[in-house]
Design an enzyme around this catalytic site. Structure first.
Site, PDB file in Angstrom:
ATOM      1  NE  ARG A  83      -3.545   2.610   2.115  1.00  0.00           N
ATOM      2  CZ  ARG A  83      -4.017   3.163   2.656  1.00  0.00           C
ATOM      3  NH1 ARG A  83      -4.774   2.520   3.857  1.00  0.00           N
ATOM      4  NH2 ARG A  83      -4.888   3.957   2.764  1.00  0.00           N
ATOM      5  CG  ASP A  95      -8.002   0.502   3.845  1.00  0.00           C
ATOM      6  OD1 ASP A  95      -6.813   2.154   3.968  1.00  0.00           O
ATOM      7  OD2 ASP A  95      -9.308   1.436   4.159  1.00  0.00           O
ATOM      8  CG  ASP A  97      -9.851   1.552   7.627  1.00  0.00           C
ATOM      9  OD1 ASP A  97      -8.870   2.599   7.922  1.00  0.00           O
ATOM     10  OD2 ASP A  97     -11.052   2.081   6.422  1.00  0.00           O
TER      11      ASP A  97
HETATM   12  O1  GSY Z   1     -12.028   3.414   4.142  1.00  0.00           O
HETATM   13  C1  GSY Z   1     -11.614   2.073   3.153  1.00  0.00           C
HETATM   14  C2  GSY Z   1     -11.171   2.323   1.359  1.00  0.00           C
HETATM   15  N1  GSY Z   1     -12.185   2.673   1.055  1.00  0.00           N
HETATM   16  C3  GSY Z   1     -13.403   2.254   0.505  1.00  0.00           C
HETATM   17  C4  GSY Z   1     -13.292   1.474   0.009  1.00  0.00           C
HETATM   18  O2  GSY Z   1     -12.721   0.393   1.236  1.00  0.00           O
HETATM   19  N2  GSY Z   1     -15.211   0.760  -0.288  1.00  0.00           N
HETATM   20  C5  GSY Z   1     -14.908   1.979  -0.305  1.00  0.00           C
HETATM   21  N3  GSY Z   1     -16.664   1.455  -1.518  1.00  0.00           N
HETATM   22  N4  GSY Z   1     -14.895   3.185  -0.426  1.00  0.00           N
HETATM   23  C6  GSY Z   1     -13.945   3.352  -0.230  1.00  0.00           C
HETATM   24  N5  GSY Z   1     -13.193   4.720   0.155  1.00  0.00           N
HETATM   25  C7  GSY Z   1     -12.541   4.222   0.414  1.00  0.00           C
HETATM   26  S1  GSY Z   1     -11.467   5.787   1.412  1.00  0.00           S
END
Ligand code: GSY
Length: 168
Positions: A83, A95, A97
């Site tokens: 990443r 990612d 979280d």
């Molecule tokens: O916060 C996680 C990263 N992220 C994502 C994700 O994992 N999925 C979708 N659909 N949209 C996202 N926007 C972000 S920033």
């Protein structure tokens, strides 16, 4: 032992491989055990929308790590999987979280738990509520509810994901 919920997403390259590697890396950490995995969903990007669709899932983990060390472990997995943090909310190999850690309410510079945007994000809540249907906000106690599941499509069913990622 502590219970944490982690949302994992990928929208670059072999997305399934990245999710698989991330879950395996969590599970092989000597102080983390992945207890539950959700189905995998294909989700439209939220935030910065000019990017590819994501694959997302949620996992619950049992861990003896404190939240900050768990965060460091997640960041190490992200870095290990290549990443690069360039565009904020932009494309990412993987990612991780931290959504929830026990019933803790953490407001540190580098870590906010519950995750500040989780209540608005169907790509987080659809998988999370699949593995923790009655879960509520640790402070208010109000159960989380999906704000409409538009843009969130089932991509791999939970039974297949359990078999693939946990061997059960
Ligand atoms: O916060 C996680 C990263 N992220 C994502 C994700 O994992 N999925 C979708 N659909 N949209 C996202 N926007 C972000 S920033």
């Amino acid at each position: 032992m502590n219970t944490a919920y982690i949302s994992i997403g990928s929208n670059i390259g072999d997305r399934l491989e990245h999710l698989t590697e991330a879950v395996r890396a969590l599970h092989t950490h000597e102080r983390i055990e992945v207890a539950k995995v959700s189905s995998i969903y294909e989700t439209a990007p939220v935030g910065y929308t000019d990017q590819e669709d994501f694959l997302n899932l949620a996992v619950s983990v049992e861990t003896s790590l404190d939240p900050y060390t768990l965060l460091a472990a997640c960041q190490q997995i992200e870095n290990g999987l290549g990443r690069v943090r360039d565009i904020r909310w932009g494309p990412r190999t993987v990612d991780l979280d931290i959504l929830l850690y026990n019933n803790d309410n953490i407001e540190a510079e580098n870590l906010i738990v519950p995750h500040p945007r989780m209540g608005e994000r169907a790509f987080v809540l659809v998988p999370l509520l699949e593995i923790a249907p009655a879960i509520g906000h640790p402070v208010t106690g109000i159960p989380f509810e999906v704000p409409g599941d538009e843009g969130v499509l089932l991509w791999k069913k939970i039974e297949e994901v359990e078999q693939l990622l946990l061997g059960i």
